[in-house]
Design a protein around this motif. Sequence first.
Motif, PDB file in Angstrom:
ATOM      1  N   SER A  17      45.075  28.778  49.315  1.00 47.99           N
ATOM      2  CA  SER A  17      46.263  28.022  48.855  1.00 47.99           C
ATOM      3  C   SER A  17      46.071  26.591  47.985  1.00 47.99           C
ATOM      4  O   SER A  17      44.854  26.106  48.520  1.00 47.99           O
ATOM      5  CB  SER A  17      47.163  27.732  50.244  1.00 47.99           C
ATOM      6  OG  SER A  17      47.333  28.863  50.799  1.00 47.99           O
ATOM      7  N   VAL A  63      54.881  35.640  40.569  1.00 51.19           N
ATOM      8  CA  VAL A  63      54.490  34.734  41.951  1.00 51.19           C
ATOM      9  C   VAL A  63      55.714  34.673  43.000  1.00 51.19           C
ATOM     10  O   VAL A  63      55.012  34.165  43.717  1.00 51.19           O
ATOM     11  CB  VAL A  63      54.413  33.286  41.344  1.00 51.19           C
ATOM     12  CG1 VAL A  63      53.402  33.056  40.163  1.00 51.19           C
ATOM     13  CG2 VAL A  63      55.663  32.669  40.724  1.00 51.19           C
ATOM     14  N   ARG A  66      54.671  34.462  46.786  1.00 55.24           N
ATOM     15  CA  ARG A  66      53.447  33.584  47.057  1.00 55.24           C
ATOM     16  C   ARG A  66      53.723  32.112  46.628  1.00 55.24           C
ATOM     17  O   ARG A  66      53.032  31.461  47.373  1.00 55.24           O
ATOM     18  CB  ARG A  66      52.372  34.282  46.144  1.00 55.24           C
ATOM     19  CG  ARG A  66      52.105  35.618  46.036  1.00 55.24           C
ATOM     20  CD  ARG A  66      50.997  36.233  45.395  1.00 55.24           C
ATOM     21  NE  ARG A  66      51.038  35.770  43.896  1.00 55.24           N
ATOM     22  CZ  ARG A  66      50.442  35.123  43.165  1.00 55.24           C
ATOM     23  NH1 ARG A  66      49.137  34.789  43.600  1.00 55.24           N
ATOM     24  NH2 ARG A  66      50.570  35.369  41.894  1.00 55.24           N
ATOM     25  N   ASN A  83      50.313  29.985  47.617  1.00 60.26           N
ATOM     26  CA  ASN A  83      49.518  30.875  48.629  1.00 60.26           C
ATOM     27  C   ASN A  83      49.082  32.073  48.133  1.00 60.26           C
ATOM     28  O   ASN A  83      49.496  32.546  46.966  1.00 60.26           O
ATOM     29  CB  ASN A  83      50.552  30.915  49.999  1.00 60.26           C
ATOM     30  CG  ASN A  83      51.065  29.827  50.424  1.00 60.26           C
ATOM     31  OD1 ASN A  83      50.175  28.812  50.618  1.00 60.26           O
ATOM     32  ND2 ASN A  83      52.394  29.944  51.002  1.00 60.26           N
ATOM     33  N   SER A  84      48.216  32.663  48.718  1.00 63.82           N
ATOM     34  CA  SER A  84      47.737  34.020  48.374  1.00 63.82           C
ATOM     35  C   SER A  84      47.294  34.066  46.907  1.00 63.82           C
ATOM     36  O   SER A  84      47.567  34.898  45.937  1.00 63.82           O
ATOM     37  CB  SER A  84      48.843  35.201  48.622  1.00 63.82           C
ATOM     38  OG  SER A  84      49.103  34.883  49.874  1.00 63.82           O
ATOM     39  N   LYS A  86      45.372  34.361  43.430  1.00 67.63           N
ATOM     40  CA  LYS A  86      44.558  35.474  42.569  1.00 67.63           C
ATOM     41  C   LYS A  86      43.818  34.891  41.653  1.00 67.63           C
ATOM     42  O   LYS A  86      44.280  33.890  40.893  1.00 67.63           O
ATOM     43  CB  LYS A  86      45.668  36.499  42.413  1.00 67.63           C
ATOM     44  CG  LYS A  86      46.488  37.005  43.328  1.00 67.63           C
ATOM     45  CD  LYS A  86      47.390  38.089  42.590  1.00 67.63           C
ATOM     46  CE  LYS A  86      48.424  38.856  43.621  1.00 67.63           C
ATOM     47  NZ  LYS A  86      49.207  39.703  43.161  1.00 67.63           N
ATOM     48  N   ASP A  89      45.937  33.537  38.570  1.00 65.76           N
ATOM     49  CA  ASP A  89      46.731  32.516  38.683  1.00 65.76           C
ATOM     50  C   ASP A  89      45.858  31.386  38.058  1.00 65.76           C
ATOM     51  O   ASP A  89      46.267  30.217  37.822  1.00 65.76           O
ATOM     52  CB  ASP A  89      46.958  32.088  40.047  1.00 65.76           C
ATOM     53  CG  ASP A  89      48.053  33.097  40.628  1.00 65.76           C
ATOM     54  OD1 ASP A  89      47.485  33.449  41.926  1.00 65.76           O
ATOM     55  OD2 ASP A  89      48.680  33.443  40.096  1.00 65.76           O
TER      56      ASP A  89
END
Length: 115
Positions: A17, A63, A66, A83-84, A86, A89
């Motif tokens: 995060s 997104v 997330r 958050n979460s 990848k 991103d």
Amino acid sequence: QVQLVESGGGLVQAGGSLRLSCVVAGSGFGIKGMGWYRQAPEKQRELVALIHSGGTTNYADFVKGRFTISRDNDKNTVYLQMNSLKPEDTAVYYCNLVPSVSRYWGQGTQVTVSS
């Protein structure tokens, strides 16, 4: 005159995060819709999330669930909680008005997500 300064980026592992901040210098912040955008290498800049002056939010499909956009009008600041994360991103993240104003683009903040 409006100046936007982004911060909070960094290197994070997938699943991690980050919280981005955008401080807006200038008048009228509270009545403006604000957005977070991102640009990955060799790709066009895209809108990630936006928040209207009344607090209503919208997110890009990639997104949703997330990322969370929020604003503090007393501090003239817009946030993006991510958050979460990848690897896809990974990008430079910018804030701007919605719709964007070309002369307001700042330097952005780099987000790198490692796999």
